[in-house]
Motif scaffolding. Structure first.
Motif, PDB file in Angstrom:
ATOM      1  N   UNK A  18       2.110  39.632 -29.958  1.00 45.74           N
ATOM      2  CA  UNK A  18       3.464  40.170 -30.109  1.00 45.74           C
ATOM      3  C   UNK A  18       3.714  40.647 -31.535  1.00 45.74           C
ATOM      4  N   UNK A  19       4.334  41.832 -31.654  1.00 42.42           N
ATOM      5  CA  UNK A  19       4.711  42.352 -32.961  1.00 42.42           C
ATOM      6  C   UNK A  19       3.637  43.164 -33.651  1.00 42.42           C
ATOM      7  N   UNK A  20       2.462  43.284 -33.033  1.00 40.66           N
ATOM      8  CA  UNK A  20       1.371  44.050 -33.625  1.00 40.66           C
ATOM      9  C   UNK A  20       1.191  45.349 -32.850  1.00 40.66           C
ATOM     10  N   UNK A  21       1.372  46.470 -33.530  1.00 41.11           N
ATOM     11  CA  UNK A  21       1.231  47.763 -32.892  1.00 41.11           C
ATOM     12  C   UNK A  21      -0.244  48.105 -32.699  1.00 41.11           C
ATOM     13  N   UNK A  22      -0.548  48.774 -31.579  1.00 36.22           N
ATOM     14  CA  UNK A  22      -1.925  49.146 -31.291  1.00 36.22           C
ATOM     15  C   UNK A  22      -2.372  50.284 -32.201  1.00 36.22           C
ATOM     16  N   UNK A  23      -3.649  50.272 -32.539  1.00 35.19           N
ATOM     17  CA  UNK A  23      -4.240  51.281 -33.416  1.00 35.19           C
ATOM     18  C   UNK A  23      -5.288  52.056 -32.626  1.00 35.19           C
ATOM     19  N   UNK A  24      -5.291  53.379 -32.758  1.00 36.69           N
ATOM     20  CA  UNK A  24      -6.260  54.209 -32.070  1.00 36.69           C
ATOM     21  C   UNK A  24      -7.643  54.058 -32.694  1.00 36.69           C
ATOM     22  N   UNK A  56      -9.589  37.712 -17.362  1.00 41.62           N
ATOM     23  CA  UNK A  56      -8.902  38.366 -18.478  1.00 41.62           C
ATOM     24  C   UNK A  56      -8.291  37.358 -19.435  1.00 41.62           C
ATOM     25  N   UNK A  57      -7.731  36.270 -18.897  1.00 40.89           N
ATOM     26  CA  UNK A  57      -7.084  35.271 -19.746  1.00 40.89           C
ATOM     27  C   UNK A  57      -8.066  34.266 -20.338  1.00 40.89           C
ATOM     28  N   UNK A  58      -9.355  34.426 -20.023  1.00 41.11           N
ATOM     29  CA  UNK A  58     -10.351  33.489 -20.535  1.00 41.11           C
ATOM     30  C   UNK A  58     -11.366  34.174 -21.466  1.00 41.11           C
ATOM     31  N   UNK A  59     -11.087  35.422 -21.849  1.00 41.58           N
ATOM     32  CA  UNK A  59     -12.035  36.143 -22.698  1.00 41.58           C
ATOM     33  C   UNK A  59     -12.109  35.484 -24.080  1.00 41.58           C
ATOM     34  N   UNK A  60     -13.335  35.321 -24.562  1.00 42.75           N
ATOM     35  CA  UNK A  60     -13.586  34.683 -25.857  1.00 42.75           C
ATOM     36  C   UNK A  60     -13.390  35.707 -26.972  1.00 42.75           C
ATOM     37  N   UNK A  61     -12.354  35.502 -27.799  1.00 37.52           N
ATOM     38  CA  UNK A  61     -12.066  36.465 -28.866  1.00 37.52           C
ATOM     39  C   UNK A  61     -13.107  36.422 -29.976  1.00 37.52           C
ATOM     40  N   UNK A  62     -14.006  35.443 -29.946  1.00 36.65           N
ATOM     41  CA  UNK A  62     -15.107  35.405 -30.903  1.00 36.65           C
ATOM     42  C   UNK A  62     -16.317  36.182 -30.365  1.00 36.65           C
ATOM     43  N   UNK A  63     -16.147  36.741 -29.160  1.00 37.75           N
ATOM     44  CA  UNK A  63     -17.220  37.541 -28.570  1.00 37.75           C
ATOM     45  C   UNK A  63     -16.744  38.944 -28.195  1.00 37.75           C
ATOM     46  N   UNK A  64     -15.481  39.066 -27.791  1.00 37.41           N
ATOM     47  CA  UNK A  64     -14.935  40.366 -27.407  1.00 37.41           C
ATOM     48  C   UNK A  64     -13.583  40.563 -28.066  1.00 37.41           C
ATOM     49  N   UNK A  65     -13.475  41.560 -28.909  1.00 38.23           N
ATOM     50  CA  UNK A  65     -12.232  41.867 -29.613  1.00 38.23           C
ATOM     51  C   UNK A  65     -11.658  43.181 -29.107  1.00 38.23           C
ATOM     52  N   UNK A  66     -10.391  43.393 -29.347  1.00 41.32           N
ATOM     53  CA  UNK A  66      -9.758  44.647 -28.952  1.00 41.32           C
ATOM     54  C   UNK A  66     -10.039  45.732 -30.000  1.00 41.32           C
ATOM     55  N   UNK A  67      -9.821  46.987 -29.609  1.00 44.78           N
ATOM     56  CA  UNK A  67      -9.987  48.096 -30.533  1.00 44.78           C
ATOM     57  C   UNK A  67      -9.059  47.927 -31.740  1.00 44.78           C
ATOM     58  N   UNK A  68      -7.824  47.475 -31.462  1.00 44.51           N
ATOM     59  CA  UNK A  68      -6.859  47.282 -32.547  1.00 44.51           C
ATOM     60  C   UNK A  68      -7.376  46.293 -33.580  1.00 44.51           C
ATOM     61  N   UNK A  69      -7.956  45.187 -33.095  1.00 46.71           N
ATOM     62  CA  UNK A  69      -8.468  44.182 -34.016  1.00 46.71           C
ATOM     63  C   UNK A  69      -9.648  44.724 -34.819  1.00 46.71           C
ATOM     64  N   UNK A  70     -10.508  45.499 -34.176  1.00 44.95           N
ATOM     65  CA  UNK A  70     -11.639  46.102 -34.883  1.00 44.95           C
ATOM     66  C   UNK A  70     -11.146  47.102 -35.926  1.00 44.95           C
ATOM     67  N   UNK A  71     -10.131  47.899 -35.574  1.00 42.05           N
ATOM     68  CA  UNK A  71      -9.601  48.887 -36.505  1.00 42.05           C
ATOM     69  C   UNK A  71      -8.914  48.227 -37.699  1.00 42.05           C
ATOM     70  N   UNK A  72      -8.365  47.039 -37.495  1.00 40.39           N
ATOM     71  CA  UNK A  72      -7.793  46.302 -38.627  1.00 40.39           C
ATOM     72  C   UNK A  72      -8.858  46.014 -39.671  1.00 40.39           C
ATOM     73  N   UNK A  73     -10.026  45.578 -39.205  1.00 34.79           N
ATOM     74  CA  UNK A  73     -11.116  45.273 -40.129  1.00 34.79           C
ATOM     75  C   UNK A  73     -11.621  46.546 -40.791  1.00 34.79           C
ATOM     76  N   UNK A  74     -11.709  47.622 -40.020  1.00 34.57           N
ATOM     77  CA  UNK A  74     -12.130  48.903 -40.605  1.00 34.57           C
ATOM     78  C   UNK A  74     -11.174  49.330 -41.714  1.00 34.57           C
ATOM     79  N   UNK A  75      -9.881  49.122 -41.486  1.00 35.05           N
ATOM     80  CA  UNK A  75      -8.885  49.497 -42.481  1.00 35.05           C
ATOM     81  C   UNK A  75      -9.068  48.692 -43.759  1.00 35.05           C
ATOM     82  N   UNK A  76      -9.320  47.390 -43.619  1.00 36.57           N
ATOM     83  CA  UNK A  76      -9.547  46.549 -44.796  1.00 36.57           C
ATOM     84  C   UNK A  76     -10.775  47.025 -45.549  1.00 36.57           C
TER      85      UNK A  76
END
Length: 474
Positions: A182-188, A211-231
């Protein structure tokens, strides 16, 4: 903020009972007795508590303050731009006390009184902050930035042998306009740092997991990956600001030593060398007013940018002015050495000759540090916003460490059996001017690298808008 207050209280008590003995020592003439082991231990405990509290307070308050403005409201969006200038102005208004009253107490040897004044100021700041709490806008925390960043690297490493699809639409992302938090806008999706896209690549094992059991240490969203790219894209810009912080650090170290070896008397009035930083503060206050009231309206008409200058442009101007400051300091040092009449006596050159270098440092701060605060806050994605603000404060801290290493290296290389070196204990037998000119040369190289990095930098593109978050190109 409470940690800072507690540290100052402990420091005040330790100075009162264990460090400042006899009472009033530590001034220009009177020396203090050797401190006890308990006194030294309490001193370091309080110093680290102050540093620890400041580390949590400084990055958070800038982010928290900017959160009080709604970016979707045009009026509040303009106010948010002005916030960082006035925030930095407030920091410098507070510094007037430490660079005048506290320096006066230090010169008189009244260290305990100075520490108690600092503790009282921290207590007052805490009370004012708590009183305003009911009126603040509060946002629900959206996770830990470092954890979100670490998950991307771990997931990408785990899937290092996976094949990344050419179509970014095939990478993992949640449905809807908002991300999974919540509160985090999606990034292309962007094409840079493609190896990180492995973290968002869906494999057969991921398909089989609910879907509710996906391991975030194995599968991340595009938005989360783009956050790291931005950093990662911001890091080269950040590294270029460290050299400027080395220049800025000299104001509290070598500038003071230089001033102490000059004529600090104006008639019968003595000016403590440390008090010369008041000219830096006055310069900051003056240039913030000039920038907001004069330069922004003029530059906005010329460039079409409502901010007058982009953040990256302002940071570049700050680098240039900072370089001019150390050149001015070097010129003053050349003149100071010419007018040394006795090896152990101060030069006849007035300490007021330092005013230009302090004023230039202050002007450079307005462009560099205010622009830096805006840049990292604006460019950092929602999920790692506080991490972006922390980069700005880390630049100042690393500048101090790099300055120490640079001074040590220069001293080792230039001093010898028959050579005093550039920065000896007695500056009259050294060449501090050469060190200043070395800093100017390093700043010039850093400026060239900064311009290249700024031209390469591209901002993120939010999924909720067709417009890219402005990259603030030079």
């Amino acid at each position: 903020m409470g940690q800072i207050h507690h540290g100052l209280v402990i420091l005040s008590l330790a100075s009162w009972f264990l460090l400042v003995k006899p009472s009033g020592c530590g001034g220009v003439e009177a020396r203090c007795d050797e401190p006890s082991t308990a006194g030294v231990a309490l001193f370091y405990l309080s110093a680290y508590m102050i540093a620890f509290g400041n580390g949590g307070y400084q990055p958070s308050i800038a982010t928290f303050g900017s959160d009080q403005f709604d970016e979707t409201d045009p009026k509040e969006a303009r106010s948010k731009v002005a916030f960082f200038s006035y925030f930095y102005m407030a920091l410098n208004v507070g510094s007037i006390l430490s660079n005048s009253v506290l320096v006066y107490y230090e010169a008189l040897g009244r260290w305990v009184m100075g520490f108690w004044v600092s503790a009282a100021s921290a207590a007052l700041a805490l009370v004012l902050f708590l009183l305003g709490t009911p009126n603040y806008r509060h946002f629900k925390p959206s996770g830990k930035p470092l954890t979100r960043i670490a998950q991307v690297f771990v997931a990408a490493f785990r899937k290092r042998n996976a094949e990344v699809p050419q179509d970014g639409a095939l990478l993992h992302e949640v449905e809807g306009e908002d991300s999974h938090m919540s509160g985090i806008r999606k990034i292309l999706h962007s094409n840079g740092f493609r190896f990180l896209d492995k973290a968002a690549t869906v494999t057969e094992d991921d398909y089989s997991a609910p879907e509710n059991m996906k391991n975030t240490w194995r599968l991340c969203t595009v938005t989360q990956v783009e956050e790291v790219k931005c950093i990662l894209k911001m890091l080269p810009i950040w590294l270029c600001t460290i050299v400027y912080s080395v220049v800025f650090t000299q104001m509290a170290s070598l500038f003071v030593e230089q001033g102490a070896t000059m004529n600090t008397n104006i008639g019968s009035f003595h000016i403590p060398a440390a008090s010369m930083s008041l000219f830096d503060i006055l310069s900051v206050l003056t240039f913030i007013a000039i920038y907001r009231r004069v330069l922004v309206p003029v530059m906005s008409r010329l460039s079409g940018n409502s901010q007058g200058m982009t953040e990256l442009q302002r940071m570049g101007v700050g680098l240039v002015i900072g370089m001019a400051a150390v050149v001015a300091a070097g010129v003053v040092e050349v003149e100071r050495l010419k007018r040394v009449e006795a090896p152990d006596q101060p030069s006849s050159v007035s300490v007021l000759w330092q005013v230009p270098q302090y004023a230039l440092i202050g002007a450079s701060e307005v462009f560099m540090y205010v622009g830096q605060l805006e840049f990292f806050n604006r460019q950092a994605p929602d999920g790692v916003k506080s991490f972006g603000s922390s980069l700005c404060m880390a630049s100042i801290s690393l500048g101090n460490y790099v300055s120490i290493m640079l001074v040590s290296a220069v001293t080792s290389l230039t001093a010898g059996d028959k050579r005093a070196g550039w920065i000896p204990g007695n500056l009259n037998s050294g060449h501090l001017d050469r060190f200043y000119f070395l800093l100017a040369a390093l700043s010039l190289v850093d400026l060239a690298a900064y311009v290249a990095c700024a031209m390469w930098y591209k901002g993120i593109k939010l999924a909720s808008s067709d417009d890219r978050v402005p990259a603030a190109h030079v």
